[in-house]
Design a protein around this motif. Structure first.
Motif, PDB file in Angstrom:
ATOM      1  N   GLU A  87      39.731  27.825  69.793  1.00 32.14           N
ATOM      2  CA  GLU A  87      38.863  28.960  69.489  1.00 32.14           C
ATOM      3  C   GLU A  87      38.781  29.972  70.634  1.00 32.14           C
ATOM      4  O   GLU A  87      37.967  30.892  70.588  1.00 32.14           O
ATOM      5  CB  GLU A  87      37.471  28.451  69.132  1.00 32.14           C
ATOM      6  N   LEU A  88      39.599  29.801  71.667  1.00 31.75           N
ATOM      7  CA  LEU A  88      39.570  30.740  72.792  1.00 31.75           C
ATOM      8  C   LEU A  88      39.893  32.154  72.328  1.00 31.75           C
ATOM      9  O   LEU A  88      40.803  32.355  71.530  1.00 31.75           O
ATOM     10  CB  LEU A  88      40.628  30.355  73.832  1.00 31.75           C
ATOM     11  N   PRO A  89      39.162  33.144  72.846  1.00 32.76           N
ATOM     12  CA  PRO A  89      39.526  34.533  72.533  1.00 32.76           C
ATOM     13  C   PRO A  89      40.941  34.822  73.034  1.00 32.76           C
ATOM     14  O   PRO A  89      41.338  34.346  74.100  1.00 32.76           O
ATOM     15  CB  PRO A  89      38.493  35.355  73.310  1.00 32.76           C
ATOM     16  N   PRO A  90      41.718  35.607  72.296  1.00 32.57           N
ATOM     17  CA  PRO A  90      43.094  35.904  72.703  1.00 32.57           C
ATOM     18  C   PRO A  90      43.152  36.891  73.866  1.00 32.57           C
ATOM     19  O   PRO A  90      42.161  37.522  74.208  1.00 32.57           O
ATOM     20  CB  PRO A  90      43.699  36.526  71.435  1.00 32.57           C
ATOM     21  N   THR A 119      33.527  27.839  77.009  1.00 31.88           N
ATOM     22  CA  THR A 119      34.463  27.778  75.878  1.00 31.88           C
ATOM     23  C   THR A 119      35.150  29.110  75.583  1.00 31.88           C
ATOM     24  O   THR A 119      36.001  29.177  74.704  1.00 31.88           O
ATOM     25  CB  THR A 119      33.759  27.275  74.610  1.00 31.88           C
ATOM     26  N   GLU A 120      34.802  30.161  76.324  1.00 36.65           N
ATOM     27  CA  GLU A 120      35.400  31.481  76.110  1.00 36.65           C
ATOM     28  C   GLU A 120      36.469  31.812  77.135  1.00 36.65           C
ATOM     29  O   GLU A 120      37.092  32.873  77.057  1.00 36.65           O
ATOM     30  CB  GLU A 120      34.315  32.562  76.190  1.00 36.65           C
ATOM     31  N   ARG A 121      36.682  30.947  78.118  1.00 39.91           N
ATOM     32  CA  ARG A 121      37.524  31.283  79.256  1.00 39.91           C
ATOM     33  C   ARG A 121      38.702  30.328  79.414  1.00 39.91           C
ATOM     34  O   ARG A 121      38.514  29.137  79.688  1.00 39.91           O
ATOM     35  CB  ARG A 121      36.678  31.284  80.528  1.00 39.91           C
ATOM     36  N   ALA A 122      39.893  30.866  79.279  1.00 38.23           N
ATOM     37  CA  ALA A 122      41.105  30.054  79.429  1.00 38.23           C
ATOM     38  C   ALA A 122      41.185  29.440  80.823  1.00 38.23           C
ATOM     39  O   ALA A 122      41.625  28.304  80.983  1.00 38.23           O
ATOM     40  CB  ALA A 122      42.342  30.897  79.139  1.00 38.23           C
TER      41      ALA A 122
END
Length: 176
Positions: A148-151, A117-120
């Motif tokens: 909620e992905l980190p930018p 869930t952190e990786r586009a």
């Protein structure tokens, strides 16, 4: 049969050929039901190295999670991946992202994949195949989690599969 999602990546040599070769090899023991587009991304959390091509496939399997892991690692090895290539350039990387609603946490395998869930480069292709899939242990769909992905992750559409073969997309660029 269980529905599974696998992430495939390559950042050395003929990257697109390696992704296709992995699909062929994986189809020996799993039934591939869907393929995302292929995306080109900058490596994350790695020393400087070439950009990755990444994609996700949806499949069905009767293999248990540990057997699926052994099979994917065998495919990686047969394709020439070095066992010590973590965070290094590699011919192929195959990650088990989701295995139905199963949650598993062992020294060898964590499902869902711990950084999914952190990786586009995982979430965008996964969304093509399973936007409404409820993330195991939550009430949130993958489309909810995408928000909620980190930018700051650069991802570019590389090719979209078509009936005639891949269509190249040279000018699509997204920063998530």
């Amino acid at each position: 049969m269980e529905i599974i999602y696998l992430g495939l990546g390559s950042n050395t040599g003929d990257r697109e050929k390696y992704l296709k070769d992995a699909q062929t090899r994986l189809s020996e023991k799993i039934i591939i039901r869907g393929l995302s587009a292929i995306y080109e991304t900058k490596p994350l959390d790695c020393p400087p190295q070439p950009d990755f091509l990444n994609m996700v496939l949806e499949a069905r399997t009767e293999l248990l999670p540990q057997d699926l892991l052994a099979f994917t690692q065998k495919v990686e090895t047969e394709m020439g991946r070095s066992p010590n290539s973590h965070n290094q350039p590699r011919i192929i990387d195959i990650d088990i992202l989701l295995y139905g609603q199963k949650r598993l946490n062992t020294p060898a395998l964590t499902i869902p994949h711990p950084r999914l869930t952190e990786r586009a480069f995982v979430m965008l292709p996964l969304m093509e195949l399973a936007a409404d899939f409820i993330y195991p242990g939550s009430r949130l769909s993958l489309s909810d989690l995408l928000e909620e992905l980190p930018p700051g992750q650069s991802i570019r559409l590389f090719s979209r599969l078509s009936q005639d073969g891949p269509d190249r997309e040279e000018d699509d660029e997204e920063d998530d």
